[in-house]
Every structure is written in structure tokens, then in C-alpha cells.
Write a protein that holds these residues in place. Structure first.
Motif, short mmCIF file in Angstrom:
data_model
loop_
_atom_site.label_atom_id
_atom_site.label_comp_id
_atom_site.label_asym_id
_atom_site.label_seq_id
_atom_site.Cartn_x
_atom_site.Cartn_y
_atom_site.Cartn_z
N ASP A 144 0.84 -1.21 0.00
CA ASP A 144 0.00 0.00 0.00
C ASP A 144 0.87 1.25 0.00
N GLY A 145 2.03 1.15 0.61
CA GLY A 145 2.94 2.30 0.60
C GLY A 145 3.48 2.56 -0.79
N ASN A 172 -0.59 -5.74 -1.36
CA ASN A 172 -0.30 -6.21 0.00
C ASN A 172 -0.59 -5.05 0.94
N ASN A 174 -1.08 -3.58 4.27
CA ASN A 174 -0.94 -3.67 5.74
C ASN A 174 -1.08 -2.31 6.38
N ARG A 176 0.51 0.26 6.13
CA ARG A 176 1.70 1.00 6.58
C ARG A 176 2.78 1.03 5.52
N SER A 177 3.55 2.11 5.56
CA SER A 177 4.89 2.09 4.98
C SER A 177 5.77 1.81 6.19
MG LIG Z 1 2.54 -1.46 3.56
#
Ligand SMILES: [Mg+2]
Ligand SMILES: Cc1ncc(C[n+]2csc(CCOP(=O)(O)OP(=O)(O)O)c2C)c(N)n1
Ligand SMILES: CC(=O)[C@@H](O)[C@H](O)COP(=O)(O)O
Length: 637
Positions: A144-145, A172, A174, A176-177
Motif C-alpha cells: 500500500d505504501g 499487499n 498492511n 503502513r509504509s
Molecule cells: Mg505497507
């Protein structure tokens, strides 16, 4: 590790019964914590993709099918399942790379660890399959980052156009980066996550109906057949579908059965399809004491049971910058900060805590960060964009055409400049002082120690009509190196001790201690040396030429590429001034450097005091006609 050691390649996974897969996942998690706590590495990202990687390698047939990883920091499980289970020297010389590496395996395709490029690669590979009429599958895994990077959307725009070109994109997600992923995309993914997705609705309905087979099965088929209407009713159209991409999800990224089902459907789809997987960074690892804000994104050596660092290094360059930025923030309210999804790693976390309204995380979007900085400066503020040197490469045109052309007072602080080593070829900060040499008006500072970081940062933010750059190394900051004099804007670090000195040694940035060591070694050869630190290496100080003219040889030493670096700039300045003194420049050769420690890489490329002293001795001896003697001595060493 009863099951993991039996996996010598992806096809060994086919022999495992479904109930064994969860055991394999548990073994892999245990292996990762044990191994990575000893070497350091991207523990959190890899703990988050254990089930996803198992499912990918069971549904697709690598290496015929190409499984591509964005950034590649989350490819440890992929390595474990493709015949590489010796992690004892992870990211060390001669050991496994921390990223995919073609030299390691035919299963590895993309080696670069710069984010947001995987969809471009996938687009190209899918087009090649189409032209060459291959039925291989292309699967791109993007976080997602990484999806906040502009290149990802350039690729999606192309991918969405070809409705019949098979390509599987696995998001993918999650959330977060390093820190929680920012922006509208993150919010949209959250909507998709929380909406009781069509897939989950179907799965849940199937589960219920399977318990009532007589009525259930026909009813399920009816529901499945009413997909379109049902889907719109249950799950609002997502932007991916608005783009024309088939969307499958959200899928529980830790449920291997659900993953395999979704990936199998995606594999058969015959066009571009997005499989949206929900995962947890650092899953399965909640050590007793560590409070890892970034969920163990990139750890050094840690105690596996507590998660706490084995050794805490002393003051580092990043910390010096972090503290000075807070002071500047209190002194000047026009100073704002920008990060590209790396607030803590670049040292802006303290500034953000003190001035939450004056720091912008733009996502993994360095190009946007640079252009937004031009806007901030034009709007009357002074932005400080802190970014790893290597990641600024992709924003070169924005620095040139948006910031410099418009004479914007923007300060770029480049951390991890010079050789970083263990993250491999794409992480060394070895290009900035070459590519930025050509930017008109842009000024570059290379501080040699903590005091100079503070001083040069302050000088940089005073410039409001041109871009400024302050660049420093990774890790522990070197010892303070005091000046013994000043020539123009340059600090004299060591006088030659004679009116007819042999060598002018131009020391750039953090290499000052090494340059003083070189001067000492030259002393032993009867060669007198003046050592200067230009501080601001671009533009070349006006006092450089006349100072060089008082020496027999000029030597430059920089932790940057030799091609187009400071050495080249000084040589050009001497030529322009009509100063005809031989110059020898030392720096990083134009090569991609394999992962190893910084010290090992510096030794390998000859950027050490003994190597440089030996070569300078030869140069001076040649001038004295003592070449034969020096050559004989050198041969004896
Ligand atoms: Mg991520
Ligand atoms: C161009 C670029 N900028 C910054 C980074 C540093 N970086 C490495 S991983 C990462 C976060 C990636 O987040 P995501 O894509 O969501 O993957 P995850 O770690 O969550 O699996 C960042 C910012 C990078 N590798 N490339
Ligand atoms: C993959 C990536 O780009 C970052 O996570 C990088 O590995 C961090 O490097 P440092 O360890 O130098 O912060």
C-alpha cells in the motif's frame, strides 16, 4: 523446522496437505525472527507476507510464471521457498542480498529496492508475453505504501487499458509504509477493507449455505449468478473498477485457503486483475518490551525475545539533524518539513512532535515532494525536504525544473549519502553530487562532522532564492574535526608546514578524518600536504584556484561517484582559472556495488587512506622524476 527444511523449491509446496501449510507458516515466522534478529533486516514486512508468499508459490509456477516484488524488502519468504535458507550472512558480503538478486536465483526478477516500479515491470513483461504468445503468468506484489508512488499509477493507467492482457496485481495492504500510509489512496483502501466486500459476503454466504446443501447449493449458485447486481448492492464500486480493473477482495492475507482461492480465480481471469490482500506488518511477533512504532520495518540486530536493539550506536548524523531542525523550528515559523514516507528514518519525528502542523508526509512520492516544496517556497515558506540521497535520484527533473528554474528557496537534506553498503547497489548515495552538479544555482554542502551539520543546515535555510543541499552519511557521526585556518569559504584542516607545499588535498564531507590520515602517510614519504574542507562543494569556492596554484598536485577525495563529482568540478574550475596543476580525483567508480559493509565496499573500491596515499606518492614521485624508485617500492609493498 520439520516442514521448512523439506522445501527446496516451490513445487515441494504441492506435496503439503492444507493443514500442514499453517504449520509451515509458523515455522517460517520462527525462522525469520531467529535469523533476522541476528543479522538485522526487514523483519516486519516479511512476517506480514508469510501466507501470501506460500499461496503465491502454490498457485503460480515460478520461474515460468514471474512473481515480482515491489521494493523487494519483503522477499525473504520468497527466498526461503526458492531454495535459499541460509540467512546467516543476510545483507553481508558473500551472503544473501536483502532484496531479490538475479545472481542468487532464477526466481528473482527485480533487484532494485526503489519503490513503486513493480507495476511498470509487470506491464512490460505482460506485453512481452502477448507479443511472443507466451502463456506465462505475471504477478506483481505491491504494498500500500509503494502504491502511493506516482509511477505505480502511470503503470496502472497503461495496464487498465488492455482488458485482455493477463496480469495479476496483488496489493499487499498492511496499512503502513514505515508509519501508517497516508493520503486519499490509503483512505480508499480503508473503505474497501471495511466494506463487507462482495468476496467476503460470498464466502460467508457459501459457508452458511454449505451447511444446508439441499436448499443452499442452488441458492448459492443463484447468488453467484446475480453477481453484478449483488456486487453493486453489497460493495460500492472501488476506484480500481472505475479504472476498468477487475477487483477481487478484500482477502484475508493470512488465510492461505482464501488466498489460494482468490489467486486461482485471478490466474484464470484473462485480463488485468487486482487481488486486494489484508495483511499485518510484523504479524506473529509481539516481543515483551520493544515498542516498535514502525512494526519492525527495518531492524538492526535485536534480542529476539524482547525486540530491543543489541547495541545502540552513539550520536548519528540523522540525530544531529533531527535536533537542529527542532531548534530551527522554534526560531523560524516559516520553516516546514517534508518526508517521503520516512519520517523517523530521516530524523523528522522530533520536528513533527514539536510542530505537527508544519510537517508533510507525502507518501513514497519524492517527485511530488520536490514539486510541492517549490509550491511551499513560492507560498512564502522555507521547506526542508529530508530524504535518502539515492531516493532523490527520481526527483532530479523536479529539482531542476520546478525548484531551481523558479529560484525556490528549498533545502534538501540528503541522509545516507555516500556508501551505505548492506542494502546493496540501489541504496548507495553515490549519485547526488554528480547529478546535482548540473543544476544552475543549486548549492551543495557536505558537512564533515556534527558541528558542520548544524552550521551548514543553518546556512542553507538562509538561502531563499535557490535550492540548497546538505548531504551526510549513514550511521554514527565521525569525530569533530576542528579547522586550523580559513581560505575563502574553505576550512583549512591541516597546514603543509612549508611555503612550497606539494599536495593540496580537498577533503569532502565525512571523509575528513581519512584525509588527515592520508596527509600523515604522505608526510612519511617526505610529501607536504595542505588539507582543506570546502564545506560548500558547489559552487567551487573562488579561493580554490589560487590556493591550488601554490601546490604541485591537487587531490580530491569524495564519498560520491567520481564521474561528474566534486573532483570533476574542481578540475574544471582550475582549468577555467588557467591553473595548470595536475589533479587526481578519488571517489566511487561508476559501478553497481554488491552488498557488503561500508568498510568492505570502501576497501574494495580503494577509497582508503593507504590506497590513496600510495597513489599520490606515485604521482608526486613521477613529478620529481623519482618514478622508477616509487614504482619499485610500490611493487615491493
Ligand atoms: Mg505497507
Ligand atoms: C523511492 C523509494 N523511497 C523510499 C523507500 C524506502 N522504503 C523502503 S520500504 C518502504 C515502505 C514500503 O511500504 P509498502 O510498500 O507498504 O511495503 P511494506 O513494507 O508495508 O510491506 C519505504 C518508504 C524506497 N525503498 N524507495
Ligand atoms: C527498503 C528500504 O529502502 C529501506 O527500508 C531501507 O532498507 C532502510 O535503510 P536504512 O536501514 O539505512 O534506514
Amino acid at each position: 523446522m520439520a516442514l521448512l527444511t523439506r522445501i527446496t523449491g516451490p513445487r515441494d509446496l504441492d506435496r503439503l496437505a492444507p493443514e500442514q501449510l499453517d504449520q509451515l507458516a509458523a515455522e517460517i515466522r520462527s525462522f525469520l525472527v531467529d535469523a533476522v534478529s541476528k543479522t538485522g533486516g526487514h523483519l516486519g514486512p516479511n512476517l506480514g507476507v508469510v501466507e501470501l508468499t506460500i499461496a503465491l508459490h502454490r498457485v503460480f509456477e515460478s520461474p515460468k510464471d514471474k512473481i515480482l516484488w515491489d521494493t523487494g524488502h519483503q522477499s525473504y519468504v520468497h527466498k526461503l521457498l526458492t531454495g535459499r535458507q541460509d540467512f546467516s550472512k543476510l545483507k553481508m558480503k558473500g551472503g544473501l542480498s536483502g532484496y531479490p538478486a538475479r545472481s542468487e536465483s532464477e526466481h528473482d526478477i527485480i533487484e532494485n529496492s526503489h519503490a513503486s516500479t513493480v507495476l511498470g515491470w509487470a506491464d512490460g513483461l505482460a506485453k512481452a508475453n502477448e507479443v511472443l504468445e507466451r502463456d506465462d503468468h505475471v504477478v506483481a506484489v505491491i504494498g500500500d505504501g509503494a502504491l502511493t508512488g506516482g509511477m505505480a499509477w502511470e503503470a496502472l493507467n497503461n495496464i487498465a487499458e488492455a482488458k485482455d492482457r493477463p496480469l495479476v496485481i496483488v496489493v499487499n495492504d498492511n496499512e503502513r509504509s514505515y508509519a501508517p500510509t497516508i493520503g486519499g489512496l490509503a483512505n480508499h483502501l480503508a473503505t474497501l477493507r471495511t466494506t463487507d466486500g462482495y468476496e467476503r459476503f460470498l464466502a460467508r454466504t457459501k459457508e452458511i449455505l454449505d451447511r444446508t446443501p439441499v436448499v443452499g447449493r442452488p441458492l448459492y449458485e443463484t447468488l453467484h449468478g446475480a453477481k453484478k447486481g449483488l456486487k453493486d448492492f453489497i460493495a460500492p464500486q472501488g476506484m480500481f473498477e472505475d479504472l476498468g480493473l477487475k477487483y477481487v477482495g478484500p482477502i484475508d492475507g493470512h488465510d492461505i485457503e482464501a488466498l489460494e482461492s482468490a489467486l486461482t480465480r485471478a490466474k484464470r481471469f484473462g485480463g488485468p486483475v487486482i487481488v486486494h490482500c489484508l495483511t499485518e506488518k510484523g504479524r506473529g511477533y509481539q516481543p515483551a518490551l520493544a515498542d516498535e512504532a514502525d512494526r519492525f520495518h527495518a531492524v538492526g540486530k535485536i534480542h529476539p525475545d524482547t525486540g530491543l536493539p543489541i547495541s545502540t550506536s552513539g550520536a548519528d548524523w540523522t540525530g544531529v539533524f533531527a535536533d537542529e531542525m527542532v531548534k530551527l523550528g522554534h526560531e523560524r515559523e516559516d520553516i516546514v518539513a517534508i518526508t517521503a514516507a520516512m519520517l523517523q528514518p530521516v530524523g523528522l519525528d522530533k520536528f513533527a512532535k514539536a510542530f505537527p502542523e508544519r510537517v508533510y508526509d507525502v507518501g513514497i512520492a519524492e517527485q511530488h515532494g520536490a514539486v510541492s516544496a517549490a509550491g511551499l517556497a513560492t507560498g512564502g515558506l522555507h521547506p526542508v525536504f529530508a530524504v535518502y540521497a539515492t531516493f532523490l535520484n527520481r526527483a532530479f527533473d523536479q529539482v531542476l525544473m520546478d525548484v531551481a528554474l523558479h529560484k525556490c528557496g528549498v533545502t534538501f537534506v540528503l541522509d545516507r549519502a555516500g556508501i551505505t553498503g548492506t542494502d546493496g547497489a540501489s541504496h548507495n548515495g553515490m549519485w547526488d553530487m554528480s547529478i546535482l552538479q548540473v543544476v544552475p544555482g543549486l548549492r551543495i554542502a557536505a558537512p564533515r562532522d556534527a558541528d558542520q551539520v548544524r552550521a551548514q543546515l543553518r546556512e542553507a535555510v538562509e538561502v531563499d532564492d535557490a535550492p540548497t543541499v546538505v548531504r551526510y552519511s549513514k550511521g554514527a557521526v565521525g569525530p569533530a574535526v576542528e579547522a586550523v585556518g580559513r581560505v575563502g569559504g574553505m576550512d583549512v584542516l591541516r597546514e603543509a608546514g612549508t611555503d612550497t607545499p606539494d599536495v593540496l588535498l580537498v577533503s569532502v564531507g565525512a571523509l575528513a578524518p581519512m584525509c588527515l590520515e592520508i596527509a600523515g602517510l604522505l608526510d612519511q614519504q617526505g610529501i607536504s600536504t595542505t588539507v582543506v574542507d570546502p564545506r560548500w562543494v558547489k559552487p567551487v569556492d573562488e579561493a580554490m584556484a589560487p590556493l591550488a596554484d601554490r601546490h604541485r598536485v591537487v587531490v580530491t577525495v569524495e564519498d560520491n561517484g567520481r564521474v561528474g563529482g566534486v573532483g570533476c568540478a574542481v578540475a574544471q574550475a582550475l582549468r577555467d582559472a588557467g591553473v595548470d596543476v595536475p589533479l587526481r580525483d578519488f571517489g566511487i567508480p561508476p559501478r553497481f556495488l554488491d552488498h557488503a559493509s561500508r568498510k568492505e565496499v570502501m576497501t574494495e573500491i580503494g577509497l582508503t587512506a593507504p590506497d590513496i596515499a600510495r597513489q599520490v606518492t606515485g604521482l608526486v614521485s613521477k613529478l620529481d622524476g623519482r618514478y622508477e624508485q616509487a614504482e619499485v617500492e610500490a611493487a615491493r609493498d
